[in-house]
Design a protein around this motif. Structure first.
Motif, PDB file in Angstrom:
ATOM      1  N   MET A 141       6.084 108.737  27.743  1.00 39.69           N
ATOM      2  CA  MET A 141       6.025 109.394  26.424  1.00 39.69           C
ATOM      3  C   MET A 141       6.845 108.585  25.421  1.00 39.69           C
ATOM      4  O   MET A 141       7.928 108.111  25.735  1.00 39.69           O
ATOM      5  CB  MET A 141       6.574 110.810  26.522  1.00 39.69           C
ATOM      6  CG  MET A 141       6.462 111.612  25.222  1.00 39.69           C
ATOM      7  SD  MET A 141       7.033 113.293  25.455  1.00 39.69           S
ATOM      8  CE  MET A 141       5.886 113.879  26.678  1.00 39.69           C
ATOM      9  N   SER A 142       6.327 108.404  24.238  1.00 43.95           N
ATOM     10  CA  SER A 142       6.980 107.544  23.266  1.00 43.95           C
ATOM     11  C   SER A 142       8.267 108.169  22.757  1.00 43.95           C
ATOM     12  O   SER A 142       8.384 109.378  22.607  1.00 43.95           O
ATOM     13  CB  SER A 142       6.044 107.269  22.092  1.00 43.95           C
ATOM     14  OG  SER A 142       5.803 108.444  21.375  1.00 43.95           O
ATOM     15  N   LEU A 143       9.221 107.276  22.445  1.00 43.01           N
ATOM     16  CA  LEU A 143      10.511 107.731  21.957  1.00 43.01           C
ATOM     17  C   LEU A 143      10.438 108.246  20.529  1.00 43.01           C
ATOM     18  O   LEU A 143      11.317 108.976  20.091  1.00 43.01           O
ATOM     19  CB  LEU A 143      11.517 106.565  22.032  1.00 43.01           C
ATOM     20  CG  LEU A 143      11.892 106.090  23.441  1.00 43.01           C
ATOM     21  CD1 LEU A 143      12.736 104.837  23.344  1.00 43.01           C
ATOM     22  CD2 LEU A 143      12.624 107.170  24.203  1.00 43.01           C
ATOM     23  N   PRO A 199       4.943 114.544  20.141  1.00 38.50           N
ATOM     24  CA  PRO A 199       5.059 115.383  21.331  1.00 38.50           C
ATOM     25  C   PRO A 199       6.493 115.522  21.829  1.00 38.50           C
ATOM     26  O   PRO A 199       6.908 116.617  22.226  1.00 38.50           O
ATOM     27  CB  PRO A 199       4.181 114.652  22.356  1.00 38.50           C
ATOM     28  CG  PRO A 199       3.174 113.930  21.531  1.00 38.50           C
ATOM     29  CD  PRO A 199       3.913 113.495  20.305  1.00 38.50           C
ATOM     30  N   LEU A 200       7.252 114.427  21.796  1.00 41.83           N
ATOM     31  CA  LEU A 200       8.636 114.514  22.245  1.00 41.83           C
ATOM     32  C   LEU A 200       9.450 115.404  21.326  1.00 41.83           C
ATOM     33  O   LEU A 200      10.312 116.169  21.778  1.00 41.83           O
ATOM     34  CB  LEU A 200       9.254 113.114  22.314  1.00 41.83           C
ATOM     35  CG  LEU A 200      10.676 113.032  22.884  1.00 41.83           C
ATOM     36  CD1 LEU A 200      10.727 113.617  24.291  1.00 41.83           C
ATOM     37  CD2 LEU A 200      11.168 111.596  22.884  1.00 41.83           C
ATOM     38  N   LEU A 201       9.188 115.348  20.030  1.00 45.18           N
ATOM     39  CA  LEU A 201       9.897 116.217  19.092  1.00 45.18           C
ATOM     40  C   LEU A 201       9.569 117.675  19.358  1.00 45.18           C
ATOM     41  O   LEU A 201      10.451 118.544  19.316  1.00 45.18           O
ATOM     42  CB  LEU A 201       9.526 115.835  17.655  1.00 45.18           C
ATOM     43  CG  LEU A 201      10.178 116.687  16.558  1.00 45.18           C
ATOM     44  CD1 LEU A 201      11.694 116.538  16.597  1.00 45.18           C
ATOM     45  CD2 LEU A 201       9.642 116.299  15.187  1.00 45.18           C
ATOM     46  N   ILE A 202       8.303 117.979  19.662  1.00 41.91           N
ATOM     47  CA  ILE A 202       7.907 119.360  19.960  1.00 41.91           C
ATOM     48  C   ILE A 202       8.617 119.857  21.212  1.00 41.91           C
ATOM     49  O   ILE A 202       9.112 120.996  21.266  1.00 41.91           O
ATOM     50  CB  ILE A 202       6.382 119.439  20.123  1.00 41.91           C
ATOM     51  CG1 ILE A 202       5.697 119.158  18.775  1.00 41.91           C
ATOM     52  CG2 ILE A 202       5.973 120.811  20.652  1.00 41.91           C
ATOM     53  CD1 ILE A 202       4.194 119.077  18.864  1.00 41.91           C
ATOM     54  N   ILE A 203       8.687 119.013  22.243  1.00 46.58           N
ATOM     55  CA  ILE A 203       9.390 119.390  23.470  1.00 46.58           C
ATOM     56  C   ILE A 203      10.861 119.664  23.178  1.00 46.58           C
ATOM     57  O   ILE A 203      11.447 120.632  23.675  1.00 46.58           O
ATOM     58  CB  ILE A 203       9.232 118.286  24.526  1.00 46.58           C
ATOM     59  CG1 ILE A 203       7.776 118.214  24.993  1.00 46.58           C
ATOM     60  CG2 ILE A 203      10.163 118.533  25.713  1.00 46.58           C
ATOM     61  CD1 ILE A 203       7.496 117.060  25.930  1.00 46.58           C
ATOM     62  N   ALA A 204      11.470 118.793  22.366  1.00 48.19           N
ATOM     63  CA  ALA A 204      12.883 118.974  22.042  1.00 48.19           C
ATOM     64  C   ALA A 204      13.116 120.266  21.279  1.00 48.19           C
ATOM     65  O   ALA A 204      14.078 121.011  21.552  1.00 48.19           O
ATOM     66  CB  ALA A 204      13.379 117.775  21.224  1.00 48.19           C
ATOM     67  N   LEU A 205      12.249 120.572  20.318  1.00 45.81           N
ATOM     68  CA  LEU A 205      12.380 121.820  19.568  1.00 45.81           C
ATOM     69  C   LEU A 205      12.181 123.037  20.466  1.00 45.81           C
ATOM     70  O   LEU A 205      12.879 124.053  20.322  1.00 45.81           O
ATOM     71  CB  LEU A 205      11.365 121.844  18.419  1.00 45.81           C
ATOM     72  CG  LEU A 205      11.638 120.881  17.254  1.00 45.81           C
ATOM     73  CD1 LEU A 205      10.441 120.832  16.313  1.00 45.81           C
ATOM     74  CD2 LEU A 205      12.887 121.298  16.496  1.00 45.81           C
ATOM     75  N   THR A 206      11.236 122.926  21.400  1.00 48.30           N
ATOM     76  CA  THR A 206      11.015 124.018  22.352  1.00 48.30           C
ATOM     77  C   THR A 206      12.248 124.242  23.206  1.00 48.30           C
ATOM     78  O   THR A 206      12.641 125.390  23.495  1.00 48.30           O
ATOM     79  CB  THR A 206       9.800 123.706  23.238  1.00 48.30           C
ATOM     80  OG1 THR A 206       8.648 123.498  22.413  1.00 48.30           O
ATOM     81  CG2 THR A 206       9.532 124.835  24.214  1.00 48.30           C
ATOM     82  N   VAL A 266      19.817 116.240  20.926  1.00 40.69           N
ATOM     83  CA  VAL A 266      18.657 115.441  21.305  1.00 40.69           C
ATOM     84  C   VAL A 266      17.557 115.559  20.254  1.00 40.69           C
ATOM     85  O   VAL A 266      16.912 114.568  19.885  1.00 40.69           O
ATOM     86  CB  VAL A 266      18.140 115.868  22.687  1.00 40.69           C
ATOM     87  CG1 VAL A 266      16.789 115.216  22.990  1.00 40.69           C
ATOM     88  CG2 VAL A 266      19.152 115.500  23.768  1.00 40.69           C
ATOM     89  N   THR A 267      17.339 116.760  19.755  1.00 37.08           N
ATOM     90  CA  THR A 267      16.308 116.969  18.739  1.00 37.08           C
ATOM     91  C   THR A 267      16.610 116.179  17.473  1.00 37.08           C
ATOM     92  O   THR A 267      15.728 115.534  16.891  1.00 37.08           O
ATOM     93  CB  THR A 267      16.190 118.462  18.397  1.00 37.08           C
ATOM     94  OG1 THR A 267      15.895 119.198  19.589  1.00 37.08           O
ATOM     95  CG2 THR A 267      15.095 118.707  17.374  1.00 37.08           C
TER      96      THR A 267
END
Length: 336
Positions: free
Chosen positions: A1-3, A7-14, A51-52
């Motif tokens: 998954m790209s840095l 998608p990574l931002l959505i995971i972090a917010l979740t 992290v977010t």
């Protein structure tokens, strides 16, 4: 998954929302372990928020691009060709014999490069910190902007180089030769021009070369132009400061490496400067106005300001078209 991906931002917010809910639900539970669980919950929530923030910062600055491994291994060749306007974007690996640095450089070739035999004027476009040349390409959409300006006749067909200036991603060089560190100034002003003159059909005279940059790259453009007036004839700075903002290591941060100080205390070369800023960003506004105030002939300064936007890509997207047009008007034309 790209840095730097969504998608990574959505995971972090979740993760932030989930840890907050779990911490609240379990706040009064756990019996004798209640305080330990509270500490763990709070630390987890803080970590997820951190992290977010870092993920979003990386999306804004491209400090760690999504395809960093592919970028570092890429051989010279076309990245994007046959755009509607006919321009090309090439990528090169520049091994600098003078600086000892080896870094990636992108090159924009106008449509006229493919159809004629002229030697074209050149601009070196410098990025901010943290960031990479890809910020120009992805966030500022520079290839499309250059196509538009050239097609409209506001800018002459020009080769634009996008060299890296950060040999280590967490090391801010401000385009200087750091004492006991990377010789980035030498890379940008000696190695990059030498490589480009060998591999591309471009003008080799001072009148055909200029610098442009945003943020730290804006400071770089003004500073390098004044420090190397035999190589460059003009420079445009978008939201650049007067000084480097780092420790160079030789004690010249506020003197020889400061644009305003050089204009006040050293012989001034025949040089054209463009400085732009957002009025709601006090520091760059102050430094840019200082540069304009202390400049004297044969240095000329053109200023431009937008009302609001701070220190952001939104501001630089507004500035880049006028800045490229202005710089093009100060450079020599394509040479038969």
């Amino acid at each position: 998954m790209s840095l730097d991906g969504t998608p990574l931002l959505i995971i972090a917010l979740t993760a932030v929302a989930l840890t907050a809910v779990l911490t609240a639900v379990g706040w009064d539970r756990g019996g004798r372990l209640r305080w330990a669980l509270r500490v763990v919950g709070v630390l987890t929530a803080v970590l997820s928020v951190t992290v977010t923030v870092l993920v979003q910062l990386n999306r804004m600055t491209e400090a760690y691009p999504a395809d960093v491994e592919a970028e570092s291994e890429q051989e010279p060749g076309p990245v994007e060709v046959n755009t509607p306007a006919g321009s090309q974007l090439l990528t090169f690996t520049v091994a600098g014999p003078a600086s000892g640095l080896t870094m990636t450089m992108y090159a924009y070739l106008p449509a006229a490069y493919r159809t004629g035999k002229q030697r074209f004027p050149v601009m070196e476009a410098l990025h901010g910190y943290p960031g990479s040349p890809r910020t120009w390409l992805k966030k500022l959409k520079v290839q499309s902007r250059l196509d538009t300006e050239i097609a409209a006749g506001r800018m002459a067909p020009t080769v634009v180089l996008f060299p890296s200036q950060t040999p280590r991603r967490l090391l801010d060089t401000e385009c200087t030769n750091l004492r006991q560190g990377p010789q980035t100034e030498t890379f940008l002003t000696v190695d990059v021009p030498a490589y480009a003159k060998t591999h591309l059909r471009i003008r080799t005279d001072r009148r055909g070369w200029g610098l442009i940059g945003y943020s730290a790259g804006g400071y770089c453009a003004s500073s390098l132009a004044l420090r190397h007036p035999t190589e460059y004839s003009a420079a445009a700075s978008m939201s650049g400061l007067a000084g480097p903002g780092i420790i160079v290591g030789d004690g010249t941060e506020d003197t020889m490496h400061n644009v305003a100080w050089r204009l006040q205390h050293l012989p001034r070369p025949a040089m054209a400067l463009w400085v732009g800023w957002a009025n709601d960003e006090q520091r760059t506004r102050r430094d840019s106005m200082l540069i304009a105030r202390v400049a004297r002939p044969p240095v000329s300064v053109t200023t431009a300001a937008v009302e609001r936007g701070g220190h952001s890509h939104a501001v630089w997207r507004q500035m880049e078209g006028p800045a490229f047009d202005w710089l093009s008007a100060r450079l020599a034309r394509p040479l038969p």
